[in-house]
Scaffold this motif. Structure first.
Motif, PDB file in Angstrom:
ATOM      1  N   MET A 583      -7.764  43.718 -43.038  1.00 57.67           N
ATOM      2  CA  MET A 583      -8.037  44.417 -44.298  1.00 57.67           C
ATOM      3  C   MET A 583      -7.619  43.558 -45.500  1.00 57.67           C
ATOM      4  N   TYR A 584      -6.471  42.909 -45.385  1.00 52.18           N
ATOM      5  CA  TYR A 584      -6.031  42.030 -46.472  1.00 52.18           C
ATOM      6  C   TYR A 584      -7.058  40.924 -46.710  1.00 52.18           C
ATOM      7  N   THR A 585      -7.638  40.426 -45.619  1.00 55.41           N
ATOM      8  CA  THR A 585      -8.653  39.377 -45.737  1.00 55.41           C
ATOM      9  C   THR A 585      -9.864  39.884 -46.507  1.00 55.41           C
ATOM     10  N   LYS A 586     -10.292  41.108 -46.200  1.00 53.31           N
ATOM     11  CA  LYS A 586     -11.450  41.662 -46.892  1.00 53.31           C
ATOM     12  C   LYS A 586     -11.172  41.857 -48.381  1.00 53.31           C
ATOM     13  N   LEU A 587      -9.906  42.073 -48.731  1.00 55.23           N
ATOM     14  CA  LEU A 587      -9.524  42.259 -50.142  1.00 55.23           C
ATOM     15  C   LEU A 587      -9.114  40.940 -50.785  1.00 55.23           C
ATOM     16  N   ASN A 588      -9.331  39.829 -50.067  1.00 57.73           N
ATOM     17  CA  ASN A 588      -8.972  38.483 -50.556  1.00 57.73           C
ATOM     18  C   ASN A 588      -7.478  38.352 -50.861  1.00 57.73           C
ATOM     19  N   GLN A 589      -6.667  39.136 -50.174  1.00 53.26           N
ATOM     20  CA  GLN A 589      -5.210  39.002 -50.290  1.00 53.26           C
ATOM     21  C   GLN A 589      -4.748  38.112 -49.125  1.00 53.26           C
ATOM     22  N   ASN A 590      -5.061  36.824 -49.286  1.00 53.15           N
ATOM     23  CA  ASN A 590      -4.919  35.912 -48.153  1.00 53.15           C
ATOM     24  C   ASN A 590      -3.468  35.646 -47.768  1.00 53.15           C
ATOM     25  N   ASN A 591      -2.574  35.629 -48.732  1.00 54.64           N
ATOM     26  CA  ASN A 591      -1.171  35.393 -48.396  1.00 54.64           C
ATOM     27  C   ASN A 591      -0.616  36.546 -47.552  1.00 54.64           C
ATOM     28  N   GLU A 592      -0.983  37.771 -47.927  1.00 53.67           N
ATOM     29  CA  GLU A 592      -0.547  38.928 -47.148  1.00 53.67           C
ATOM     30  C   GLU A 592      -1.171  38.902 -45.751  1.00 53.67           C
ATOM     31  N   ALA A 593      -2.455  38.530 -45.686  1.00 58.37           N
ATOM     32  CA  ALA A 593      -3.118  38.432 -44.385  1.00 58.37           C
ATOM     33  C   ALA A 593      -2.424  37.385 -43.521  1.00 58.37           C
ATOM     34  N   LEU A 594      -2.069  36.268 -44.129  1.00 65.19           N
ATOM     35  CA  LEU A 594      -1.408  35.193 -43.401  1.00 65.19           C
ATOM     36  C   LEU A 594      -0.090  35.674 -42.793  1.00 65.19           C
ATOM     37  N   ALA A 595       0.674  36.424 -43.570  1.00 64.17           N
ATOM     38  CA  ALA A 595       1.960  36.935 -43.077  1.00 64.17           C
ATOM     39  C   ALA A 595       1.755  37.854 -41.874  1.00 64.17           C
ATOM     40  N   ASP A 596       0.734  38.712 -41.934  1.00 61.43           N
ATOM     41  CA  ASP A 596       0.495  39.645 -40.826  1.00 61.43           C
ATOM     42  C   ASP A 596      -0.025  38.923 -39.579  1.00 61.43           C
ATOM     43  N   TYR A 597      -0.918  37.942 -39.773  1.00 62.72           N
ATOM     44  CA  TYR A 597      -1.386  37.190 -38.604  1.00 62.72           C
ATOM     45  C   TYR A 597      -0.221  36.426 -37.963  1.00 62.72           C
ATOM     46  N   SER A 598       0.677  35.903 -38.790  1.00 63.46           N
ATOM     47  CA  SER A 598       1.836  35.183 -38.250  1.00 63.46           C
ATOM     48  C   SER A 598       2.734  36.129 -37.470  1.00 63.46           C
ATOM     49  N   LYS A 599       2.917  37.346 -37.975  1.00 64.73           N
ATOM     50  CA  LYS A 599       3.721  38.335 -37.261  1.00 64.73           C
ATOM     51  C   LYS A 599       3.050  38.710 -35.938  1.00 64.73           C
ATOM     52  N   THR A 600       1.743  38.825 -35.956  1.00 63.36           N
ATOM     53  CA  THR A 600       1.005  39.141 -34.734  1.00 63.36           C
ATOM     54  C   THR A 600       1.233  38.062 -33.685  1.00 63.36           C
ATOM     55  N   ILE A 601       1.184  36.815 -34.126  1.00 66.04           N
ATOM     56  CA  ILE A 601       1.389  35.695 -33.201  1.00 66.04           C
ATOM     57  C   ILE A 601       2.829  35.674 -32.701  1.00 66.04           C
ATOM     58  N   GLU A 602       3.762  36.021 -33.584  1.00 68.14           N
ATOM     59  CA  GLU A 602       5.167  36.092 -33.173  1.00 68.14           C
ATOM     60  C   GLU A 602       5.339  37.102 -32.040  1.00 68.14           C
ATOM     61  N   LEU A 603       4.612  38.209 -32.120  1.00 72.01           N
ATOM     62  CA  LEU A 603       4.717  39.263 -31.104  1.00 72.01           C
ATOM     63  C   LEU A 603       3.866  38.973 -29.881  1.00 72.01           C
ATOM     64  N   ASP A 604       2.771  38.255 -30.066  1.00 72.35           N
ATOM     65  CA  ASP A 604       1.882  37.928 -28.952  1.00 72.35           C
ATOM     66  C   ASP A 604       1.314  36.536 -29.187  1.00 72.35           C
ATOM     67  N   ALA A 605       1.973  35.548 -28.611  1.00 68.49           N
ATOM     68  CA  ALA A 605       1.614  34.145 -28.863  1.00 68.49           C
ATOM     69  C   ALA A 605       0.457  33.667 -27.993  1.00 68.49           C
ATOM     70  N   THR A 606      -0.179  34.564 -27.259  1.00 69.90           N
ATOM     71  CA  THR A 606      -1.255  34.168 -26.344  1.00 69.90           C
ATOM     72  C   THR A 606      -2.629  34.649 -26.796  1.00 69.90           C
ATOM     73  N   ASP A 607      -2.699  35.288 -27.964  1.00 72.70           N
ATOM     74  CA  ASP A 607      -3.963  35.873 -28.416  1.00 72.70           C
ATOM     75  C   ASP A 607      -4.760  34.846 -29.220  1.00 72.70           C
ATOM     76  N   THR A 608      -5.784  34.284 -28.626  1.00 69.58           N
ATOM     77  CA  THR A 608      -6.571  33.239 -29.281  1.00 69.58           C
ATOM     78  C   THR A 608      -7.270  33.755 -30.528  1.00 69.58           C
ATOM     79  N   ASP A 609      -7.730  35.003 -30.485  1.00 68.09           N
ATOM     80  CA  ASP A 609      -8.467  35.556 -31.625  1.00 68.09           C
ATOM     81  C   ASP A 609      -7.609  35.560 -32.889  1.00 68.09           C
ATOM     82  N   THR A 610      -6.315  35.845 -32.739  1.00 68.06           N
ATOM     83  CA  THR A 610      -5.445  35.867 -33.908  1.00 68.06           C
ATOM     84  C   THR A 610      -5.233  34.463 -34.458  1.00 68.06           C
ATOM     85  N   TYR A 611      -5.091  33.477 -33.579  1.00 69.38           N
ATOM     86  CA  TYR A 611      -4.986  32.091 -34.060  1.00 69.38           C
ATOM     87  C   TYR A 611      -6.240  31.709 -34.850  1.00 69.38           C
TER      88      TYR A 611
END
Length: 934
Positions: A583-611
């Protein structure tokens, strides 16, 4: 703890003795190192602890103190811990004394440390003790300083020590603050930034991590309470009424065993014991809570109805486990028998005879035994001791070969081990023994669902419903199967029936919401999700689902609110972070999106789609190295990830690393030769790499995939132009335009091709179309202006260049070419003005200088002309005509030798002098006196 640490030179010990005595008499605890302990690590650690445990740091400043390395180290450590530093001036440090001190620091390893410390001390308030007769008065002032703002100082010391202990323990969670202690610490931290001394980074990190741990525990406990509540409801709905009264005792029994084990561990390792005891209950729940969680998962369609359906298998499996655990908690078989008989009375009528009552009691004893042994098997599965679990349930079947519950027990263990076919065999045997066993039908239906044998699953659920038409969960479970087969209307009807039977069950409203989403009735989905939350405000997945519905309605901001609430309830909810990032990406809030994708990877480092999604976010932020790293990581996890190769190739292409781009596109094609995008992208890379034949081959392939791909035709046309194959290029451009009459880039490319062929009328028509399609396209006006100029329609050319400049006032080439047009119609002043602006916008444009020089030459302003020609030559122009023109200017100013030099240079560069200028050269040569060589 001490009130102050005194740092001093041994040579000033007599004064410090007096100072210490005064502190003792004033009831203050002071840390002073009186002994000259050998300078080892133990000694320095003792000094560090003395500084850490002191509320203030007093330094007795004398020349001796300032030239002591140890004293400087002590002050530096105090500064690092943000201690209140109180400089006590025992000797004036100024003039020759200060120079001598600074000189003594020269070339020492700690010179910079001493200078920094001295600069620090000079900016503090001093307490002066230069005169012994004023000692009492100065000491009173010192006490007043130390006793100011004591609550802040004491807390500063305490929390810093706690933070340091936490760090030294390896950040053991047992050292963190909680409850009121944490609240007090947070209030102190908030107020401390405006006070002196300010908090350290250790303060902030320690208190922040304490809050994080406290919030996690609070959220976990809330979730656990909600899960237990939901388990009770679900168990009743699935026909476990007979044993639900024993659930709480069973849970307490399991937790009690774990707590005792933690206490035993505590006696072995004293430091770890505190942590183990504090977390024993949480660990016990986490270890066994798959039982409860599984039940909770029934009805929660997270991303796909099929996934939710599979969760039902674990749900019923968990319910039977809970039954078994409940029985374990009973003190003996007689009590178990009594309890079961009592609660069974809610299901069936009490037998009319004593014999029947006795039979019923015996039956309860058998089922109690099976349940107890099943519980042990379930625990073995949880501990991944599958062989031991199978031994237990095989023995149950051996001991009770004619009881349905025995086969159901083994079937559940098989299901828990993903041996679904064997599970079905045992459920079928249970049904053979007890044709009206609702649990067997329901459980077998769930296993069928896991195997995606949906017809069999539907049949079994329908039989279960016929046997127990008031069982709401069977309707809900069947609804989930209908969702898996995308029969959303039937799913909706089943969920409605479940709600009719149990109108306060939040799970059913959630499931109905997912059915409405399947029907794309998002407002109704939201209404049902809201109803589920009304009955259970802590129902995490529903907030995520409601966020999905808002997302489908393109209400991205509200979707973010929903995902944020889900995260607030469960800080490890991976899907909510991933969804919110989208959702942040759709609103062009890229820094916020980046933080959430990084948190997702922190919780699940095997999800290729998130990378991949984080890489795309890095691209939007122009962080291309990070984007490449994420695409590379996605490929490392999943070497067949085509989109990662393709997207990484796009970045390499943009960075002009064409070799790497081509390698990636080629790999993408190798993995999936049926997709056109990698061919198209590789074609662009080949074009940029000037491998035009390869580019054409790839665009041919794209056209094979889609004969109406206008972009492929246009780009293949560009490659043909690069090979001077204009016939094929024009045919491709025309085909692209035929497919897409609004394709401005195709008109532009065809216009250029016509211009290359000197077909300027045709070029003008194409540029007309580009202007028509995009009236704000400055290059369209510019290109048409160039075509008009070639046709010598200078008024039209000037109008187009003016239109381009109106759109972009800094369009340098438009000024330059308008200058050329003005020159060609002999409007020299306008031409000079445009060349001047073009030069201001690009001071390295040698042609602009040369052309302005020509205009000055035509105006007979020879000095200005020579000046412009000189700059053009200095810019190393490749235009040899500059030498021809400058020669004429030199000739006009009677600088004949320079004129001859320029004309000779013109010929040296391959030029042929016009006859008239050759005649002038002869005349100039007769004027120039040539000195013969001696």
């Amino acid at each position: 703890m001490s009130d102050a640490f005194i740092s001093y030179s041994r040579k000033d010990a007599e004064f410090v003795q007096r100072l210490n005595t005064a502190f003792v008499e004033a009831n203050h605890v002071i840390w002073v190192d009186w002994q000259d302990i050998p300078r080892g690590e133990d000694w320095w650690r003792e000094i560090e602890r003395g500084v850490e445990n002191a509320d203030a740091f007093i330094c007795v400043v004398t020349e001796n103190w300032l030239i002591s390395e140890i004293c400087q180290r002590e002050l530096s450590y105090a500064k690092a811990n943000h201690k209140r530093v109180v400089p006590l001036m025992r000797q004036k440090i100024e003039g020759e004394v200060e120079k001598r001190i600074k000189g003594s620091w020269m070339d020492l390893q700690w010179e910079q440390q001493a200078r920094d410390n001295w600069d620090y001390l000079r900016h503090l308030n001093w307490t002066f003790f230069e005169h012994d007769e004023r000692f009492e008065a100065e000491f009173a002032a010192l006490i007043k300083t130390l006793e100011s703002d004591q609550p802040h100082i004491k807390a500063h010391t305490r929390y810093q020590n706690l933070a340091l202990e936490w760090e030294r323990s390896g950040k053991n969670p047992s050292y963190l603050l909680s409850g009121d202690n944490l609240n007090f610490a947070e209030n102190w931290l908030q107020d401390s930034f405006t006070k002196d001394p300010k908090p350290t980074k250790q303060h902030e990190e320690y208190i922040r991590n304490s809050r994080r741990a406290e919030d996690e525990q609070t959220a976990l406990q809330a979730l656990r309470d909600s899960q237990i509540k939901r388990f009770r409801k679900a168990a009743v709905g699935l026909g476990i009424v007979g044993l639900i009264a024993l659930l709480a005792a069973a849970v307490a029994s399991v937790i009690g065993v774990q707590s005792q084990q933690a206490a035993a561990t505590a006696t072995v390792a004293q430091g770890a014991a505190i942590y183990a005891q504090g977390t024993a209950i949480a660990q016990a729940n986490e270890a066994r809570e798959a039982v409860i969680t599984a039940t909770l998962e029934q009805g929660k369609a997270q991303n796909a109805a099929a996934t939710a359906t599979l969760a039902q298998g674990a749900a019923i499996y968990a319910q039977e486990t809970a039954v078994a655990q409940a029985n374990i908690s009973l003190k003996d078989a007689k009590e178990a028998q009594a309890q079961v008989v009592i609660v069974r009375s809610t299901l069936t009528a009490i037998p009319p005879t004593v014999a029947a009552i006795a039979a019923s009691a015996l039956n309860a004893i058998y089922e109690q035994d099976i349940a107890s042994r099943l519980a042990n098997a379930v625990l073995r599965v949880a501990d991944k001791q599958n062989g031991a679990a199978l031994q237990i349930v095989n023995k149950i079947v051996e001991d009770y070969p004619n009881r349905a519950f025995a086969y159901i027990s083994r079937a559940m263990i098989y299901a828990g081990m993903n041996q679904f076919e064997k599970s079905i065999v045992d459920y079928s045997k249970a049904i053979e023994l007890d044709p009206d066993n609702v649990t067997a039908y329901g459980n077998r239906a769930i296993v069928y669902g896991k195997l995606k044998q949906y017809d069999n699953a539907l049949t079994d659920f329908s039989v279960a419903i016929k046997i127990a038409p008031k069982n709401s969960s069977n309707y809900s479970n069947r609804g989930l199967i209908y969702e898996a087969t995308q029969e959303y209307e039937k799913a909706r009807d089943d969920f409605r029936k479940a709600i009719e039977l149990d109108p306060k069950e939040a799970t059913f409203y959630n499931n109905l919401g997912t059915a409405y989403e399947g029907l794309k009735q998002y407002d109704l989905a939201i209404a049902n999700y809201s109803k589920a939350i009304e009955f259970d405000p802590s129902y995490v997945i529903v907030y995520n689902n409601r966020g999905n519905a808002y997302q489908a309605l393109e209400n991205y901001k509200q979707a973010i609110v929903e995902y944020s609430k889900a995260i607030e309830l469960d800080i490890k909810f991976v899907q909510a972070y991933r969804n919110r990032a989208s959702m942040y990406t759709k609103l062009n809030q890229n820094n916020e999106a980046l933080a959430d994708y990084s948190k997702t990877i922190e919780l699940d480092a095997t999800d290729t789609d998130t990378y991949i999604k984080r890489a795309q976010t890095y691209e939007a932020l122009n962080q291309y190295d990070n984007a490449i790293a994420d695409y590379t990581k996605a490929i490392e996890i999943k070497p067949s990830e085509v989109i990662a190769y393709n997207n990484r190739g796009l970045i390499y292409n943009m960075l002009k690393q064409y070799d790497e781009a081509i390698i990636d596109y080629t790999k993408a094609i190798e993995l999936d030769p049926t997709t056109s995008d990698p061919y198209f992208n590789r074609g662009l890379a080949y074009f940029n790499y000037k491998q035009y034949e390869n580019a054409i081959a790839d665009f041919n392939k794209v056209i094979e995939f889609n004969i109406n791909d206008s972009e492929a035709y246009k780009n293949r046309g560009d490659a043909y132009v690069a090979l001077s194959n204009y016939d094929n290029a024009l045919r491709d451009y025309s085909k692209a335009i035929e497919i897409d009459p609004q394709y401005g880039a195709a008109y532009t490319s065809r216009g250029f091709a016509y211009a290359d062929l000197s077909q300027y009328e045709q070029a003008t028509k194409d540029f007309n179309k580009v202007v028509e399609l995009d009236p704000q396209n400055k290059r369209a006006y510019y290109n048409r202006g160039v075509a008009y100029a070639r046709l010598k329609q200078f008024d039209n050319a000037i109008a187009d260049f003016t239109a381009a400049i109106k759109i972009d006032s800094k369009y340098q080439r438009a000024y330059f070419n308008r200058g050329n047009a003005y020159r060609d119609i002999k409007q020299y002043e306008e031409a000079i003005n445009d060349y001047t602006v073009a030069i201001q916008l690009n001071p390295n444009d040698d042609v602009a200088f040369a052309n302005r020089g020509l205009v000055f030459l035509n105006l007979k302003e020879y000095e200005k002309a020579i000046g412009d020609f000189n700059i053009a030559v200095n810019l190393q122009t490749s235009n040899m005509n500059v030498y021809l023109a400058r020669g004429l200017a030199y000739y006009a100013t009677e600088e004949y030798e320079k004129a001859l030099t320029d004309w000779n240079e013109f010929e040296k560069r391959g030029g042929v002098l016009p006859a008239q200028i050759d005649k002038l050269r002869i005349e100039a040569a007769t004027v120039v006196t040539v000195t013969p060589e001696g």
